[in-house]
Design a protein around this motif. Structure first.
Motif, PDB file in Angstrom:
ATOM      1  N   MET A 178       0.784  -1.053  -0.042  1.00 23.33           N
ATOM      2  CA  MET A 178      -0.233  -0.041   0.032  1.00 23.33           C
ATOM      3  C   MET A 178       0.744   1.228   0.038  1.00 23.33           C
ATOM      4  N   LEU A 179       0.513   2.284  -0.511  1.00 25.75           N
ATOM      5  CA  LEU A 179       1.218   3.457  -0.808  1.00 25.75           C
ATOM      6  C   LEU A 179       1.000   4.260   0.630  1.00 25.75           C
ATOM      7  N   HIS A 180       1.887   4.997   0.742  1.00 23.58           N
ATOM      8  CA  HIS A 180       1.978   5.991   1.976  1.00 23.58           C
ATOM      9  C   HIS A 180       1.382   7.271   1.277  1.00 23.58           C
ATOM     10  N   ASN A 181       0.633   7.995   2.042  1.00 25.99           N
ATOM     11  CA  ASN A 181      -0.008   9.094   1.591  1.00 25.99           C
ATOM     12  C   ASN A 181       0.924  10.368   1.004  1.00 25.99           C
ATOM     13  N   ASP A 182       2.385  10.193   1.475  1.00 28.89           N
ATOM     14  CA  ASP A 182       3.101  11.091   0.849  1.00 28.89           C
ATOM     15  C   ASP A 182       4.266  10.822  -0.020  1.00 28.89           C
ATOM     16  N   ALA A 183       4.106   9.534  -0.476  1.00 32.73           N
ATOM     17  CA  ALA A 183       4.936   8.882  -1.461  1.00 32.73           C
ATOM     18  C   ALA A 183       4.413   8.361  -2.736  1.00 32.73           C
ATOM     19  N   ASP A 228      18.551  14.151 -11.580  1.00 32.98           N
ATOM     20  CA  ASP A 228      20.096  13.474 -11.233  1.00 32.98           C
ATOM     21  C   ASP A 228      20.330  12.753 -12.699  1.00 32.98           C
ATOM     22  N   GLY A 229      20.149  13.168 -13.800  1.00 34.99           N
ATOM     23  CA  GLY A 229      20.522  12.655 -15.105  1.00 34.99           C
ATOM     24  C   GLY A 229      19.942  11.181 -15.249  1.00 34.99           C
ATOM     25  N   ILE A 230      20.529  10.371 -16.071  1.00 30.97           N
ATOM     26  CA  ILE A 230      20.094   9.183 -16.456  1.00 30.97           C
ATOM     27  C   ILE A 230      19.934   8.275 -15.265  1.00 30.97           C
ATOM     28  N   PRO A 231      21.072   7.940 -14.438  1.00 27.78           N
ATOM     29  CA  PRO A 231      20.790   7.126 -13.064  1.00 27.78           C
ATOM     30  C   PRO A 231      19.492   7.658 -12.156  1.00 27.78           C
ATOM     31  N   GLY A 232      19.388   8.827 -12.232  1.00 32.56           N
ATOM     32  CA  GLY A 232      18.225   9.599 -11.302  1.00 32.56           C
ATOM     33  C   GLY A 232      16.853   9.042 -12.023  1.00 32.56           C
ATOM     34  N   GLY A 233      16.567   9.336 -13.401  1.00 31.10           N
ATOM     35  CA  GLY A 233      15.580   8.838 -14.105  1.00 31.10           C
ATOM     36  C   GLY A 233      15.278   7.533 -14.075  1.00 31.10           C
ATOM     37  N   ARG A 234      16.227   6.816 -14.284  1.00 30.93           N
ATOM     38  CA  ARG A 234      15.958   5.548 -14.125  1.00 30.93           C
ATOM     39  C   ARG A 234      15.507   4.846 -12.656  1.00 30.93           C
ATOM     40  N   ALA A 235      16.254   5.641 -11.670  1.00 30.93           N
ATOM     41  CA  ALA A 235      15.657   5.280 -10.423  1.00 30.93           C
ATOM     42  C   ALA A 235      14.179   5.675 -10.035  1.00 30.93           C
ATOM     43  N   ALA A 236      13.920   6.781 -10.583  1.00 32.39           N
ATOM     44  CA  ALA A 236      12.555   7.322 -10.394  1.00 32.39           C
ATOM     45  C   ALA A 236      11.492   6.132 -11.214  1.00 32.39           C
ATOM     46  N   GLY A 237      11.957   5.771 -12.212  1.00 35.18           N
ATOM     47  CA  GLY A 237      11.144   4.952 -12.987  1.00 35.18           C
ATOM     48  C   GLY A 237      10.820   3.596 -12.145  1.00 35.18           C
ATOM     49  N   TRP A 278       8.401   4.380  -9.491  1.00 37.63           N
ATOM     50  CA  TRP A 278       6.997   4.421  -9.934  1.00 37.63           C
ATOM     51  C   TRP A 278       6.553   2.928 -10.161  1.00 37.63           C
ATOM     52  N   ARG A 279       7.293   2.149 -10.832  1.00 37.31           N
ATOM     53  CA  ARG A 279       7.099   0.792 -11.257  1.00 37.31           C
ATOM     54  C   ARG A 279       6.175   0.173  -9.993  1.00 37.31           C
ATOM     55  N   ALA A 280       7.328   0.248  -8.805  1.00 35.85           N
ATOM     56  CA  ALA A 280       6.858  -0.329  -7.670  1.00 35.85           C
ATOM     57  C   ALA A 280       5.601   0.334  -6.855  1.00 35.85           C
ATOM     58  N   LEU A 319       2.990   1.850  -8.360  1.00 36.65           N
ATOM     59  CA  LEU A 319       1.845   1.768  -8.956  1.00 36.65           C
ATOM     60  C   LEU A 319       1.444   0.263  -9.263  1.00 36.65           C
ATOM     61  N   ALA A 320       2.504  -0.608  -9.138  1.00 37.31           N
ATOM     62  CA  ALA A 320       1.931  -1.993  -8.847  1.00 37.31           C
ATOM     63  C   ALA A 320       1.291  -2.381  -7.685  1.00 37.31           C
ATOM     64  N   SER A 321       1.927  -1.678  -6.888  1.00 40.39           N
ATOM     65  CA  SER A 321       1.481  -2.138  -5.403  1.00 40.39           C
ATOM     66  C   SER A 321      -0.032  -1.440  -5.012  1.00 40.39           C
ATOM     67  N   ALA A 322      -0.329  -0.366  -5.896  1.00 41.64           N
ATOM     68  CA  ALA A 322      -1.442   0.286  -5.886  1.00 41.64           C
ATOM     69  C   ALA A 322      -2.500  -0.478  -6.777  1.00 41.64           C
ATOM     70  N   GLY A 323      -2.145  -1.549  -7.376  1.00 42.58           N
ATOM     71  CA  GLY A 323      -2.953  -2.377  -8.178  1.00 42.58           C
ATOM     72  C   GLY A 323      -3.150  -2.051  -9.501  1.00 42.58           C
ATOM     73  N   SER A 324      -2.303  -0.947 -10.031  1.00 44.53           N
ATOM     74  CA  SER A 324      -2.334  -0.826 -11.323  1.00 44.53           C
ATOM     75  C   SER A 324      -1.564  -1.976 -12.268  1.00 44.53           C
ATOM     76  N   ARG A 325      -2.008  -1.824 -13.444  1.00 41.70           N
ATOM     77  CA  ARG A 325      -1.422  -3.029 -14.476  1.00 41.70           C
ATOM     78  C   ARG A 325      -0.156  -2.319 -14.991  1.00 41.70           C
ATOM     79  N   ARG A 326       0.881  -3.218 -15.082  1.00 44.18           N
ATOM     80  CA  ARG A 326       2.142  -3.090 -15.682  1.00 44.18           C
ATOM     81  C   ARG A 326       2.399  -3.133 -17.024  1.00 44.18           C
TER      82      ARG A 326
END
Length: 142
Positions: A1-6, A119-128, A131-133, A135-142
């Protein structure tokens, strides 16, 4: 489950092949929210399309003035069709909010100005990955 602020990350709303606007994508109180910081590299036609998708007359003028504008603030239950296409190399996603499609990049597009906190490419991939984790935990499709 997602935290309200993350999570909360910098992201670019992508439209067409070169249109984008920077902003913040976050989960607040069980809602997915994107706040755009001005028009970025969006064309007049793309701004008009955003007005149509959001149902907000005057949105284009607000973004054109450089205002920070919440484009959507939707319960996670209406977020779907979440994908992380291979051609975004882990740094972007597609999703629908109340059936309206949106594309996001966590990597700064080349035709844009620098955006703080990226933070460039590493930061963008870390953000990806974040978000994958999330939204998956929120029940969205991947």
């Amino acid at each position: 489950m997602l935290h309200n602020d993350a999570p909360r990350t910098a992201a670019w709303l992508i439209m067409g092949s070169t249109g984008s606007t920077p902003g913040v994508l976050e989960v607040v109180g069980g809602h997915l929210r994107f706040t755009a910081a001005g028009r970025g590299a969006l064309t007049s036609g793309q701004l008009a399309e955003l007005e149509r998708r959001t149902g907000r007359a005057g949105l284009a003028a607000e973004l054109d003035r450089g205002s920070s504008v919440v484009l959507f603030d939707a319960p996670l239950e209406v977020v779907g069709d979440v994908t992380f296409p291979w051609y975004y190399f882990g740094g972007g996603m597609k999703l629908a909010v109340a059936e309206a499609p949106y594309r996001f990049s966590f990597l700064q597009p080349q035709n844009t100005q620098e955006w703080p906190g990226v933070d460039g490419i590493p930061g963008g991939r870390a953000a990806g990955k974040l978000w994958r984790a999330a939204l998956a935990s929120a029940g969205s499709r991947r």
